[in-house]
Motif scaffolding. Structure first.
Motif, mmCIF file in Angstrom:
data_model
loop_
_atom_site.group_PDB
_atom_site.id
_atom_site.type_symbol
_atom_site.label_atom_id
_atom_site.label_comp_id
_atom_site.label_asym_id
_atom_site.label_seq_id
_atom_site.Cartn_x
_atom_site.Cartn_y
_atom_site.Cartn_z
ATOM 1 N N ILE A 79 70.185 -5.182 9.140
ATOM 2 C CA ILE A 79 71.366 -5.460 8.310
ATOM 3 C C ILE A 79 71.071 -5.013 6.895
ATOM 4 C CG2 ILE A 79 72.920 -7.255 7.450
ATOM 5 C CD1 ILE A 79 71.984 -8.943 9.915
ATOM 6 N N GLY A 80 71.825 -4.059 6.387
ATOM 7 C CA GLY A 80 71.565 -3.624 5.022
ATOM 8 C C GLY A 80 72.320 -2.366 4.653
ATOM 9 N N THR A 81 72.050 -1.929 3.458
ATOM 10 C CA THR A 81 72.636 -0.706 2.923
ATOM 11 C C THR A 81 71.855 0.490 3.442
ATOM 12 O OG1 THR A 81 73.257 -1.856 0.912
ATOM 13 C CG2 THR A 81 73.132 0.519 0.766
ATOM 14 N N ASP A 82 72.530 1.589 3.581
ATOM 15 C CA ASP A 82 71.836 2.847 3.824
ATOM 16 C C ASP A 82 71.275 3.283 2.468
ATOM 17 O OD1 ASP A 82 71.029 5.438 4.182
ATOM 18 O OD2 ASP A 82 72.798 6.068 5.287
ATOM 19 N N ASN A 83 69.990 3.068 2.258
ATOM 20 C CA ASN A 83 69.380 3.319 0.946
ATOM 21 C C ASN A 83 69.430 4.787 0.538
ATOM 22 O OD1 ASN A 83 68.233 0.741 -0.210
ATOM 23 N ND2 ASN A 83 67.444 0.633 1.871
ATOM 24 N N LEU A 84 69.391 5.696 1.516
ATOM 25 C CA LEU A 84 69.507 7.116 1.194
ATOM 26 C C LEU A 84 70.884 7.398 0.589
ATOM 27 C CD1 LEU A 84 68.069 9.913 1.490
ATOM 28 C CD2 LEU A 84 69.405 10.202 3.591
ATOM 29 N N ALA A 87 73.192 -3.621 16.774
ATOM 30 C CA ALA A 87 71.827 -3.228 16.401
ATOM 31 C C ALA A 87 71.748 -2.747 14.958
ATOM 32 C CB ALA A 87 71.321 -2.140 17.336
ATOM 33 N N ARG A 88 72.879 -2.337 14.384
ATOM 34 C CA ARG A 88 72.919 -1.873 12.988
ATOM 35 C C ARG A 88 74.172 -2.420 12.325
ATOM 36 N NH1 ARG A 88 72.753 -1.160 8.249
ATOM 37 N NH2 ARG A 88 72.359 0.775 7.117
ATOM 38 N N ILE A 89 73.986 -3.175 11.265
ATOM 39 C CA ILE A 89 75.110 -3.760 10.523
ATOM 40 C C ILE A 89 75.014 -3.275 9.079
ATOM 41 C CG2 ILE A 89 76.217 -5.889 9.749
ATOM 42 C CD1 ILE A 89 74.966 -7.254 12.231
#
Length: 318
Positions: A135-140, A292-294
């Motif tokens: 769970i998070g931001t796409d840092n790229l 699986a991806r939030i």
């Protein structure tokens, strides 16, 4: 005979009780222990305070026991590993972690899997195939948005600097990588890239060193807001007024944007990361399936929308 009959009755009662206990457990669809341990990179910076606030709010809303811990600084990698081990020894229902150095943390996450404790990662992902979700931001993407914002304030060929986090911090590395890609694509000249360990004082020193070698720097991208503020202080001490872009969207950084000092900040949604981390951890404990991806999203904050964002953040930390 009467005594033998009593023994048989006792055995039958025990078997019936055992059968009821087993059925109750299976019908719940998951772990009976709904406590959630949240281990963050640190609790010493505003960004992680927002994550903490979100996790606490979720625990309160869901009636779940939530413990939240983190080292004194993001560079204390082994202390975080020890905190994860300690949390597992408490017999928790689920574990939510933001790994400071993913490769170092993976072995202890394997211990969680062996103990049938579901693991969710927030803010920073890791190469751990048994995690329930990231769970998070796409840092790229966050870094690219920061690079684009900085480039929009400059002209082609201008010299810029990048200030990174602690070595091995993959979230920071991805932000810098994204910013570099956007800046180079816009025709900027990257003349310096140095780590400052997510620390204001170190960033001040790093920026001073950069300015000694490149006095004609026209802009700076920083992988977090604390370092952006440290770089800003160094620039101000030299009488320079250049655009500096931070990342995280902390109250201090947003106020600096309002005051016309920092040029902008790329805000993640740390409160939502914390909230969704606990919320989805409880779902996994109950045996529910989660994505699986939030993606918790990002906001590009400039002087135009900074006041609105500031009011929101001040509201959640009261």
């Amino acid at each position: 005979m009467k005594k033998f009959g009593l023994i048989l009755a006792s055995i039958g009662l025990a078997a019936a009780m055992a059968g009821c206990s087993k059925d109750t457990s299976s019908s719940s669809g998951g772990n009976d222990n709904e406590s959630v341990a949240v281990v963050l990179k640190t609790l010493s910076s505003p960004y992680w305070k927002y994550v903490e606030a979100g996790a606490k709010a979720a625990g309160k809303d869901l009636g779940t026991d939530v413990t939240i811990v983190g080292p004194a600084s993001e560079s204390q990698i082994m202390e975080q590993v020890n905190m994860i081990e300690d949390s597992l020894n408490q017999g928790i229902g689920a574990l939510v972690v933001s790994p400071s150095q993913p490769d170092t943390v993976v072995p202890v996450l394997e211990q969680a899997k062996q103990s049938d404790v579901p693991v969710l990662l927030i803010d920073t992902d890791a190469d751990f195939s048994d995690k329930e979700s990231f769970i998070g931001t796409d840092n790229l993407t966050a870094g690219k948005e920061g690079g684009k914002l900085l480039a929009s304030m400059l002209k082609k060929g201008d010299k810029v600097a990048l200030i990174a986090g602690a070595l091995g911090n993959s979230a920071m590395d991805q932000r810098v990588k994204g910013a570099k890609e956007a800046l180079e694509e816009a025709g900027m000249a990257i003349v310096a890239e140095q780590p400052a360990d997510s620390d204001k004082t170190k960033a001040n020193t790093v920026m001073e060193n950069i300015l000694q070698k490149n006095a004609d720097i026209k802009g700076v991208f920083s992988a977090n807001d604390d370092m952006a503020i440290g770089a800003l202080r160094a620039a101000e001490s030299k009488g320079l007024s250049i655009p500096i872009i931070g990342t995280d969207g902390t109250v201090e950084a947003i106020q600096s944007v309002i005051d016309g000092k920092l040029a902008g900040t790329i805000a993640q949604n740390p409160y939502e990361m914390g909230y969704q981390g606990v919320e989805n951890a409880v779902k996994t404990i109950k045996g529910e399936k989660i994505d699986a991806r939030i993606d918790s999203g990002i906001d590009v904050i400039t002087k135009e929308n900074a006041q609105e964002k500031l009011e929101f953040l001040e509201g959640i930390t009261k």
